[in-house]
Design a protein around this motif. Structure first.
Motif, PDB file in Angstrom:
ATOM      1  N   GLU A   1       0.804  -1.227   0.000  1.00 12.08           N
ATOM      2  CA  GLU A   1       0.000   0.000   0.000  1.00 12.08           C
ATOM      3  C   GLU A   1       0.837   1.277   0.000  1.00 12.08           C
ATOM      4  OE1 GLU A   1      -3.353   0.546  -0.442  1.00 12.08           O
ATOM      5  OE2 GLU A   1      -3.214  -1.552  -1.060  1.00 12.08           O
ATOM      6  N   GLU A   2       2.127   1.152  -0.045  1.00  8.63           N
ATOM      7  CA  GLU A   2       3.006   2.319  -0.133  1.00  8.63           C
ATOM      8  C   GLU A   2       3.042   2.774  -1.596  1.00  8.63           C
ATOM      9  OE1 GLU A   2       7.592   3.294   1.215  1.00  8.63           O
ATOM     10  OE2 GLU A   2       7.005   1.238   0.783  1.00  8.63           O
ATOM     11  N   ALA A   3       3.122   4.096  -1.831  1.00 12.62           N
ATOM     12  CA  ALA A   3       3.178   4.609  -3.213  1.00 12.62           C
ATOM     13  C   ALA A   3       3.966   5.909  -3.241  1.00 12.62           C
ATOM     14  CB  ALA A   3       1.767   4.845  -3.743  1.00 12.62           C
ATOM     15  N   PRO A   4       4.511   6.254  -4.401  1.00 12.95           N
ATOM     16  CA  PRO A   4       5.234   7.526  -4.492  1.00 12.95           C
ATOM     17  C   PRO A   4       4.285   8.702  -4.281  1.00 12.95           C
ATOM     18  CG  PRO A   4       5.014   6.524  -6.663  1.00 12.95           C
ATOM     19  CD  PRO A   4       4.487   5.541  -5.668  1.00 12.95           C
ATOM     20  N   GLY A   5       4.800   9.745  -3.640  1.00 13.64           N
ATOM     21  CA  GLY A   5       4.030  10.971  -3.467  1.00 13.64           C
ATOM     22  C   GLY A   5       4.019  11.779  -4.755  1.00 13.64           C
ATOM     23  N   ARG A   6       3.231  12.819  -4.754  1.00 15.18           N
ATOM     24  CA  ARG A   6       3.052  13.660  -5.942  1.00 15.18           C
ATOM     25  C   ARG A   6       4.377  14.270  -6.423  1.00 15.18           C
ATOM     26  NH1 ARG A   6      -1.265  15.118  -9.444  1.00 15.18           N
ATOM     27  NH2 ARG A   6      -0.827  17.161 -10.247  1.00 15.18           N
ATOM     28  N   LYS A   7       5.192  14.765  -5.510  1.00 17.81           N
ATOM     29  CA  LYS A   7       6.457  15.409  -5.887  1.00 17.81           C
ATOM     30  C   LYS A   7       7.380  14.419  -6.593  1.00 17.81           C
ATOM     31  CE  LYS A   7      10.073  18.331  -3.924  1.00 17.81           C
ATOM     32  NZ  LYS A   7      10.582  18.942  -2.685  1.00 17.81           N
ATOM     33  N   GLU A   8       7.521  13.222  -6.020  1.00 17.15           N
ATOM     34  CA  GLU A   8       8.362  12.202  -6.648  1.00 17.15           C
ATOM     35  C   GLU A   8       7.780  11.783  -7.988  1.00 17.15           C
ATOM     36  OE1 GLU A   8      10.326   7.777  -5.908  1.00 17.15           O
ATOM     37  OE2 GLU A   8       8.895   8.554  -4.446  1.00 17.15           O
ATOM     38  N   LEU A   9       6.472  11.627  -8.038  1.00 12.71           N
ATOM     39  CA  LEU A   9       5.816  11.218  -9.277  1.00 12.71           C
ATOM     40  C   LEU A   9       6.062  12.234 -10.385  1.00 12.71           C
ATOM     41  CD1 LEU A   9       4.008   9.147 -10.666  1.00 12.71           C
ATOM     42  CD2 LEU A   9       2.024  10.383  -9.755  1.00 12.71           C
ATOM     43  N   LEU A  10       5.953  13.509 -10.072  1.00 16.64           N
ATOM     44  CA  LEU A  10       6.207  14.550 -11.080  1.00 16.64           C
ATOM     45  C   LEU A  10       7.636  14.474 -11.604  1.00 16.64           C
ATOM     46  CD1 LEU A  10       4.285  17.538  -9.479  1.00 16.64           C
ATOM     47  CD2 LEU A  10       3.710  16.358 -11.609  1.00 16.64           C
ATOM     48  N   ARG A  11       8.587  14.228 -10.715  1.00 20.46           N
ATOM     49  CA  ARG A  11       9.997  14.120 -11.134  1.00 20.46           C
ATOM     50  C   ARG A  11      10.198  12.926 -12.073  1.00 20.46           C
ATOM     51  NH1 ARG A  11      13.767  11.160  -8.958  1.00 20.46           N
ATOM     52  NH2 ARG A  11      12.635  10.788  -7.028  1.00 20.46           N
ATOM     53  N   LEU A  12       9.543  11.800 -11.763  1.00 19.52           N
ATOM     54  CA  LEU A  12       9.674  10.611 -12.595  1.00 19.52           C
ATOM     55  C   LEU A  12       8.977  10.791 -13.947  1.00 19.52           C
ATOM     56  CD1 LEU A  12       9.180   7.942  -9.799  1.00 19.52           C
ATOM     57  CD2 LEU A  12      11.330   8.613 -10.901  1.00 19.52           C
ATOM     58  N   ILE A  13       7.834  11.462 -13.949  1.00 19.61           N
ATOM     59  CA  ILE A  13       7.140  11.741 -15.215  1.00 19.61           C
ATOM     60  C   ILE A  13       7.985  12.669 -16.075  1.00 19.61           C
ATOM     61  CG2 ILE A  13       5.123  12.882 -16.245  1.00 19.61           C
ATOM     62  CD1 ILE A  13       3.483  11.715 -13.870  1.00 19.61           C
ATOM     63  N   GLU A  14       8.646  13.629 -15.446  1.00 20.34           N
ATOM     64  CA  GLU A  14       9.539  14.525 -16.192  1.00 20.34           C
ATOM     65  C   GLU A  14      10.629  13.726 -16.908  1.00 20.34           C
ATOM     66  OE1 GLU A  14      12.283  18.512 -15.462  1.00 20.34           O
ATOM     67  OE2 GLU A  14      11.468  17.427 -13.750  1.00 20.34           O
ATOM     68  N   ALA A  15      11.201  12.747 -16.227  1.00 15.98           N
ATOM     69  CA  ALA A  15      12.232  11.909 -16.850  1.00 15.98           C
ATOM     70  C   ALA A  15      11.636  11.072 -17.979  1.00 15.98           C
ATOM     71  CB  ALA A  15      12.871  11.002 -15.802  1.00 15.98           C
ATOM     72  N   ALA A  16      10.493  10.455 -17.732  1.00 20.62           N
ATOM     73  CA  ALA A  16       9.866   9.601 -18.750  1.00 20.62           C
ATOM     74  C   ALA A  16       9.433  10.404 -19.971  1.00 20.62           C
ATOM     75  CB  ALA A  16       8.659   8.874 -18.156  1.00 20.62           C
ATOM     76  N   GLY A  17       9.058  11.652 -19.753  1.00 21.66           N
ATOM     77  CA  GLY A  17       8.597  12.497 -20.856  1.00 21.66           C
ATOM     78  C   GLY A  17       9.697  12.955 -21.792  1.00 21.66           C
ATOM     79  N   SER A  18      10.925  12.524 -21.537  1.00 21.02           N
ATOM     80  CA  SER A  18      12.037  12.926 -22.395  1.00 21.02           C
ATOM     81  C   SER A  18      12.262  11.958 -23.561  1.00 21.02           C
ATOM     82  CB  SER A  18      13.324  13.050 -21.567  1.00 21.02           C
ATOM     83  OG  SER A  18      13.734  11.771 -21.118  1.00 21.02           O
ATOM     84  N   VAL A  19      11.324  11.040 -23.800  1.00 18.68           N
ATOM     85  CA  VAL A  19      11.474  10.103 -24.922  1.00 18.68           C
ATOM     86  C   VAL A  19      11.488  10.870 -26.246  1.00 18.68           C
ATOM     87  CG1 VAL A  19      10.336   8.202 -23.687  1.00 18.68           C
ATOM     88  CG2 VAL A  19       9.007   9.662 -25.208  1.00 18.68           C
ATOM     89  N   ALA A  20      12.007  10.228 -27.270  1.00 21.55           N
ATOM     90  CA  ALA A  20      12.029  10.845 -28.595  1.00 21.55           C
ATOM     91  C   ALA A  20      10.610  11.217 -29.004  1.00 21.55           C
ATOM     92  CB  ALA A  20      12.636   9.870 -29.611  1.00 21.55           C
ATOM     93  N   ASP A  21      10.428  12.446 -29.465  1.00 26.06           N
ATOM     94  CA  ASP A  21       9.098  12.976 -29.764  1.00 26.06           C
ATOM     95  C   ASP A  21       9.208  13.946 -30.934  1.00 26.06           C
ATOM     96  OD1 ASP A  21       6.566  14.137 -29.727  1.00 26.06           O
ATOM     97  OD2 ASP A  21       6.665  14.785 -27.642  1.00 26.06           O
ATOM     98  N   HIS A  22       8.979  13.434 -32.141  1.00 25.00           N
ATOM     99  CA  HIS A  22       9.068  14.216 -33.371  1.00 25.00           C
ATOM    100  C   HIS A  22       8.213  15.481 -33.234  1.00 25.00           C
ATOM    101  CE1 HIS A  22       8.683  13.961 -38.057  1.00 25.00           C
ATOM    102  NE2 HIS A  22       9.255  15.072 -37.659  1.00 25.00           N
ATOM    103  N   SER A  23       8.809  16.624 -33.419  1.00 22.97           N
ATOM    104  CA  SER A  23       8.175  17.941 -33.320  1.00 22.97           C
ATOM    105  C   SER A  23       7.772  18.321 -31.894  1.00 22.97           C
ATOM    106  CB  SER A  23       6.949  18.057 -34.236  1.00 22.97           C
ATOM    107  OG  SER A  23       7.330  17.981 -35.590  1.00 22.97           O
ATOM    108  N   ALA A  24       8.209  17.562 -30.905  1.00 24.20           N
ATOM    109  CA  ALA A  24       7.920  17.848 -29.493  1.00 24.20           C
ATOM    110  C   ALA A  24       6.435  18.133 -29.275  1.00 24.20           C
ATOM    111  CB  ALA A  24       8.789  18.998 -28.983  1.00 24.20           C
TER     112      ALA A  24
END
Length: 187
Positions: A23-46
């Motif tokens: 039942e433990e889960a990442p908090g919002r702050k950690e989640l935002l940081r991880l989404i920021e990293a994941a959102g760096s995938v290759a993305d034609h025209s951003a």
């Protein structure tokens, strides 16, 4: 020259779906940081043709009810789907949200959204969280679309179920035979 796998390759080889989490889960702050990293995938025209919906607490019940409705179920079927939706304290709905573009077709944009989902599962795993990606026949049903309040052009790709890693470790995956998947085009 032969090189040892770098940290990203090692993380991919080590990652396993954790179908049972605490039942433990990442908090919002950690989640935002991880989404920021994941959102760096290759993305034609951003275009960033994706978004993520965070479901915690009672929102997971709404997911279970929508899945049951999509199956045409009632009564026990609803509670079964609600239990499934509550298998993790945090459920992340991965949404393909296409953007108008003359250069980047929808299929390529959907590939970007899928890449973000996979990258997010990797960075969550690397951060020590248990993760598994759930899909199913109801993923793109009307009741599920409505429950997530998606725009008409948006499509759900599935959910990342996230929680603490339990004591039970996922079984080691048998490595693929890469030569079966690599071909060569000759001139």
């Amino acid at each position: 020259m032969s090189r040892e796998p770098r940290p990203a390759a090692a993380a991919m080889l080590r990652r396993r779906s954790q179908s049972s989490v605490t039942e433990e889960a990442p908090g919002r702050k950690e989640l935002l940081r991880l989404i920021e990293a994941a959102g760096s995938v290759a993305d034609h025209s951003a275009l960033h043709p994706w978004r993520i919906i965070e479901l915690r607490g009672k929102a997971r019940r709404r997911l279970g009810e929508a899945l049951a409705e999509a199956e045409g179920g009632a009564g026990n079927a609803v509670e079964k789907q609600v239990r499934k939706a509550r298998r993790a304290p945090l459920v992340l709905a991965i949404v393909f949200s296409p953007k108008p573009s003359r250069k980047v077709p929808d299929w390529e944009q959907e590939a970007v959204a899928s890449g973000v989902a996979h990258a997010l599962s990797l960075v969550l795993d690397e951060a020590g969280w248990g993760v598994f990606w759930r899909t199913g026949l109801q993923t793109r049903s009307r009741p599920v679309h409505r429950a997530h309040r998606l725009e008409p052009q948006e499509e759900l790709l599935g959910w990342l179920y996230v929680g603490g890693r339990g004591e039970r470790q996922a079984r080691a995956r048998k490595p693929i035979r890469a030569a079966r998947f690599l071909s060569r085009l000759t001139g």
